[in-house]
Design a protein around this motif. Structure first.
Motif, PDB file in Angstrom:
ATOM      1  N   MET A 286     -13.655   9.495   1.669  1.00  0.00           N
ATOM      2  CA  MET A 286     -13.081   9.400   3.005  1.00  0.00           C
ATOM      3  C   MET A 286     -12.367   8.061   3.151  1.00  0.00           C
ATOM      4  O   MET A 286     -12.918   7.004   2.830  1.00  0.00           O
ATOM      5  N   THR A 287     -11.142   8.069   3.622  1.00  0.00           N
ATOM      6  CA  THR A 287     -10.358   6.851   3.780  1.00  0.00           C
ATOM      7  C   THR A 287     -10.791   6.114   5.044  1.00  0.00           C
ATOM      8  O   THR A 287     -10.880   6.694   6.121  1.00  0.00           O
ATOM      9  N   LEU A 288     -11.058   4.827   4.881  1.00  0.00           N
ATOM     10  CA  LEU A 288     -11.475   4.015   6.021  1.00  0.00           C
ATOM     11  C   LEU A 288     -10.268   3.615   6.861  1.00  0.00           C
ATOM     12  O   LEU A 288      -9.176   3.419   6.333  1.00  0.00           O
ATOM     13  N   PRO A 289     -10.482   3.459   8.165  1.00  0.00           N
ATOM     14  CA  PRO A 289      -9.399   2.912   8.988  1.00  0.00           C
ATOM     15  C   PRO A 289      -9.076   1.490   8.528  1.00  0.00           C
ATOM     16  O   PRO A 289      -9.892   0.836   7.880  1.00  0.00           O
ATOM     17  N   SER A 290      -7.929   1.002   8.884  1.00  0.00           N
ATOM     18  CA  SER A 290      -7.544  -0.352   8.508  1.00  0.00           C
ATOM     19  C   SER A 290      -8.135  -1.370   9.484  1.00  0.00           C
ATOM     20  O   SER A 290      -8.105  -1.177  10.698  1.00  0.00           O
ATOM     21  N   TRP A 291      -8.679  -2.457   8.945  1.00  0.00           N
ATOM     22  CA  TRP A 291      -9.255  -3.483   9.801  1.00  0.00           C
ATOM     23  C   TRP A 291      -8.171  -4.236  10.591  1.00  0.00           C
ATOM     24  O   TRP A 291      -8.471  -4.940  11.548  1.00  0.00           O
ATOM     25  N   THR A 292      -6.926  -4.044  10.199  1.00  0.00           N
ATOM     26  CA  THR A 292      -5.827  -4.713  10.905  1.00  0.00           C
ATOM     27  C   THR A 292      -5.331  -3.909  12.110  1.00  0.00           C
ATOM     28  O   THR A 292      -4.454  -4.373  12.834  1.00  0.00           O
ATOM     29  N   ASP A 293      -5.880  -2.699  12.310  1.00  0.00           N
ATOM     30  CA  ASP A 293      -5.459  -1.844  13.425  1.00  0.00           C
ATOM     31  C   ASP A 293      -5.943  -2.432  14.741  1.00  0.00           C
ATOM     32  O   ASP A 293      -7.137  -2.374  15.062  1.00  0.00           O
ATOM     33  N   THR A 294      -5.054  -2.985  15.520  1.00  0.00           N
ATOM     34  CA  THR A 294      -5.419  -3.644  16.769  1.00  0.00           C
ATOM     35  C   THR A 294      -5.868  -2.670  17.854  1.00  0.00           C
ATOM     36  O   THR A 294      -6.355  -3.096  18.906  1.00  0.00           O
ATOM     37  N   LYS A 295      -5.714  -1.362  17.610  1.00  0.00           N
ATOM     38  CA  LYS A 295      -6.185  -0.370  18.575  1.00  0.00           C
ATOM     39  C   LYS A 295      -7.712  -0.232  18.525  1.00  0.00           C
ATOM     40  O   LYS A 295      -8.314   0.297  19.456  1.00  0.00           O
ATOM     41  N   LEU A 296      -8.305  -0.694  17.431  1.00  0.00           N
ATOM     42  CA  LEU A 296      -9.755  -0.645  17.297  1.00  0.00           C
ATOM     43  C   LEU A 296     -10.379  -1.859  17.981  1.00  0.00           C
ATOM     44  O   LEU A 296      -9.755  -2.898  18.122  1.00  0.00           O
ATOM     45  N   GLY A 297     -11.635  -1.733  18.381  1.00  0.00           N
ATOM     46  CA  GLY A 297     -12.340  -2.853  18.989  1.00  0.00           C
ATOM     47  C   GLY A 297     -12.644  -3.934  17.962  1.00  0.00           C
ATOM     48  O   GLY A 297     -12.617  -3.695  16.742  1.00  0.00           O
ATOM     49  N   ALA A 298     -12.962  -5.126  18.459  1.00  0.00           N
ATOM     50  CA  ALA A 298     -13.200  -6.273  17.580  1.00  0.00           C
ATOM     51  C   ALA A 298     -14.373  -6.042  16.634  1.00  0.00           C
ATOM     52  O   ALA A 298     -14.315  -6.411  15.457  1.00  0.00           O
ATOM     53  N   LYS A 299     -15.442  -5.412  17.120  1.00  0.00           N
ATOM     54  CA  LYS A 299     -16.602  -5.184  16.261  1.00  0.00           C
ATOM     55  C   LYS A 299     -16.270  -4.206  15.144  1.00  0.00           C
ATOM     56  O   LYS A 299     -16.670  -4.408  13.988  1.00  0.00           O
ATOM     57  N   LYS A 300     -15.528  -3.162  15.451  1.00  0.00           N
ATOM     58  CA  LYS A 300     -15.140  -2.194  14.430  1.00  0.00           C
ATOM     59  C   LYS A 300     -14.232  -2.851  13.393  1.00  0.00           C
ATOM     60  O   LYS A 300     -14.386  -2.640  12.185  1.00  0.00           O
ATOM     61  N   ARG A 301     -13.295  -3.654  13.863  1.00  0.00           N
ATOM     62  CA  ARG A 301     -12.386  -4.335  12.936  1.00  0.00           C
ATOM     63  C   ARG A 301     -13.146  -5.321  12.054  1.00  0.00           C
ATOM     64  O   ARG A 301     -12.885  -5.419  10.846  1.00  0.00           O
ATOM     65  N   ALA A 302     -14.104  -6.043  12.652  1.00  0.00           N
ATOM     66  CA  ALA A 302     -14.903  -6.999  11.875  1.00  0.00           C
ATOM     67  C   ALA A 302     -15.705  -6.285  10.793  1.00  0.00           C
ATOM     68  O   ALA A 302     -15.795  -6.744   9.648  1.00  0.00           O
ATOM     69  N   ALA A 303     -16.291  -5.130  11.152  1.00  0.00           N
ATOM     70  CA  ALA A 303     -17.067  -4.368  10.175  1.00  0.00           C
ATOM     71  C   ALA A 303     -16.178  -3.885   9.030  1.00  0.00           C
ATOM     72  O   ALA A 303     -16.552  -3.976   7.848  1.00  0.00           O
ATOM     73  N   LEU A 304     -15.017  -3.370   9.372  1.00  0.00           N
ATOM     74  CA  LEU A 304     -14.093  -2.886   8.342  1.00  0.00           C
ATOM     75  C   LEU A 304     -13.595  -4.023   7.460  1.00  0.00           C
ATOM     76  O   LEU A 304     -13.424  -3.862   6.248  1.00  0.00           O
ATOM     77  N   TRP A 305     -13.377  -5.196   8.060  1.00  0.00           N
ATOM     78  CA  TRP A 305     -12.957  -6.360   7.287  1.00  0.00           C
ATOM     79  C   TRP A 305     -14.037  -6.753   6.283  1.00  0.00           C
ATOM     80  O   TRP A 305     -13.747  -7.025   5.117  1.00  0.00           O
ATOM     81  N   LEU A 306     -15.290  -6.742   6.711  1.00  0.00           N
ATOM     82  CA  LEU A 306     -16.390  -7.080   5.814  1.00  0.00           C
ATOM     83  C   LEU A 306     -16.481  -6.095   4.652  1.00  0.00           C
ATOM     84  O   LEU A 306     -16.705  -6.485   3.503  1.00  0.00           O
ATOM     85  N   VAL A 307     -16.316  -4.817   4.967  1.00  0.00           N
ATOM     86  CA  VAL A 307     -16.427  -3.785   3.923  1.00  0.00           C
ATOM     87  C   VAL A 307     -15.292  -3.898   2.911  1.00  0.00           C
ATOM     88  O   VAL A 307     -15.526  -3.855   1.693  1.00  0.00           O
ATOM     89  N   THR A 308     -14.078  -4.055   3.399  1.00  0.00           N
ATOM     90  CA  THR A 308     -12.913  -3.980   2.512  1.00  0.00           C
ATOM     91  C   THR A 308     -12.517  -5.317   1.908  1.00  0.00           C
ATOM     92  O   THR A 308     -12.024  -5.360   0.778  1.00  0.00           O
ATOM     93  N   GLU A 309     -12.737  -6.402   2.641  1.00  0.00           N
ATOM     94  CA  GLU A 309     -12.284  -7.705   2.151  1.00  0.00           C
ATOM     95  C   GLU A 309     -13.400  -8.555   1.535  1.00  0.00           C
ATOM     96  O   GLU A 309     -13.139  -9.379   0.670  1.00  0.00           O
ATOM     97  N   VAL A 310     -14.630  -8.363   1.991  1.00  0.00           N
ATOM     98  CA  VAL A 310     -15.749  -9.155   1.475  1.00  0.00           C
ATOM     99  C   VAL A 310     -16.588  -8.337   0.489  1.00  0.00           C
ATOM    100  O   VAL A 310     -16.807  -8.748  -0.647  1.00  0.00           O
ATOM    101  N   GLY A 311     -17.018  -7.157   0.928  1.00  0.00           N
ATOM    102  CA  GLY A 311     -17.810  -6.281   0.062  1.00  0.00           C
ATOM    103  C   GLY A 311     -19.269  -6.699  -0.002  1.00  0.00           C
ATOM    104  O   GLY A 311     -19.608  -7.874   0.190  1.00  0.00           O
ATOM    105  N   GLU A 312     -20.134  -5.746  -0.276  1.00  0.00           N
ATOM    106  CA  GLU A 312     -21.563  -6.044  -0.387  1.00  0.00           C
ATOM    107  C   GLU A 312     -21.795  -7.059  -1.501  1.00  0.00           C
ATOM    108  O   GLU A 312     -21.301  -6.914  -2.617  1.00  0.00           O
ATOM    109  N   GLY A 313     -22.564  -8.072  -1.183  1.00  0.00           N
ATOM    110  CA  GLY A 313     -22.829  -9.157  -2.122  1.00  0.00           C
ATOM    111  C   GLY A 313     -21.852 -10.304  -1.997  1.00  0.00           C
ATOM    112  O   GLY A 313     -22.078 -11.380  -2.551  1.00  0.00           O
TER     113      GLY A 313
END
Length: 225
Positions: free
Chosen positions: A1-28
């Motif tokens: 399943m394709t994740l939404p983009s963390w740069t999408d300003t239509k999403l709330g700040a918490k959702k964007r922060a979560a997506l940023w952590l998943v895609t840009e930081v990653g577990e660990g």
């Protein structure tokens, strides 16, 4: 399943922060607050949104939980609830009024329900004074469900107790196994809502904190193999 983009300003700040952590930081992965603020310029509450993820099962450690981290570093240990999905990411209001807070502290005897320390008392072996506040602790119920209940805890136990779940069925099962004498002793402690720990118990607790080589020295001093 394709994740939404963390740069999408239509999403709330918490959702964007979560997506940023998943895609840009990653577990660990490790990040600092400045990384978050650089990714989300102009969002003044973004640090708070990241902290809120812990309430959705996300594990984000600081150097309080992981001594290998630097003072400003955080590690995404585990991704929790996908807060960006429809119907997820909301939390019931958990704010307490000052009156409610005082009532809860009074009901808990005005001491930490985890370690028993009172406000202003100095932590054993340190020069640091205790501060009490209301924490929220998961409690396993006899029917198998889990509820989150408010409890008085000191500043040290609120950090060290993260992730712990109180086991009510385990306590009740343990009581059923007590002898009459042990049960009477427990009843006395419960009625007084207090129990003094002796020197031997304090020494045992201190011994458990020692590294292996130091524990060996204690065993040698006691003549224990």
């Amino acid at each position: 399943m394709t994740l939404p983009s963390w740069t999408d300003t239509k999403l709330g700040a918490k959702k964007r922060a979560a997506l940023w952590l998943v895609t840009e930081v990653g577990e660990g992965g490790i990040f600092i607050k400045e990384d978050v603020r650089t990714a989300f310029p102009g969002l003044s509450q973004i640090d708070r949104r990241v902290r809120e993820l812990r309430q959705h099962g996300w594990r984000i450690d600081t150097n309080r939980e992981d001594a290998s981290l630097g003072q400003h570093e955080q590690r995404l240990v585990a991704v929790g609830e996908p807060v960006w999905e429809e119907g997820k990411g909301s939390l019931p209001s958990t704010s307490l009024t000052e009156t409610q807070r005082r009532e809860l502290l009074s009901k808990d005897g005005n001491y930490c329900r985890s370690c028993g320390i009172t406000p202003g008392a100095v932590f054993y072996g340190t020069y640091e004074s205790a501060q009490l506040d209301i924490a929220r602790r998961p409690v396993k119920k006899p029917d198998g469900s889990t509820s989150v209940e408010p409890v008085s805890e000191c500043n040290k136990c609120r950090v060290g107790g993260k992730g712990l779940t109180a086991d009510l069925p385990g306590v009740l099962a343990g009581i059923a196994k007590l002898s009459a004498m042990e049960r009477g002793m427990l009843v006395g402690w419960i009625k007084a809502d207090e129990r003094e720990f002796g020197m031997v118990e304090r020494l045992w607790a201190d011994y458990r904190t020692l590294p292996a080589s130091s524990r060996d020295e204690v065993r040698e001093a006691l003549g224990t193999p």
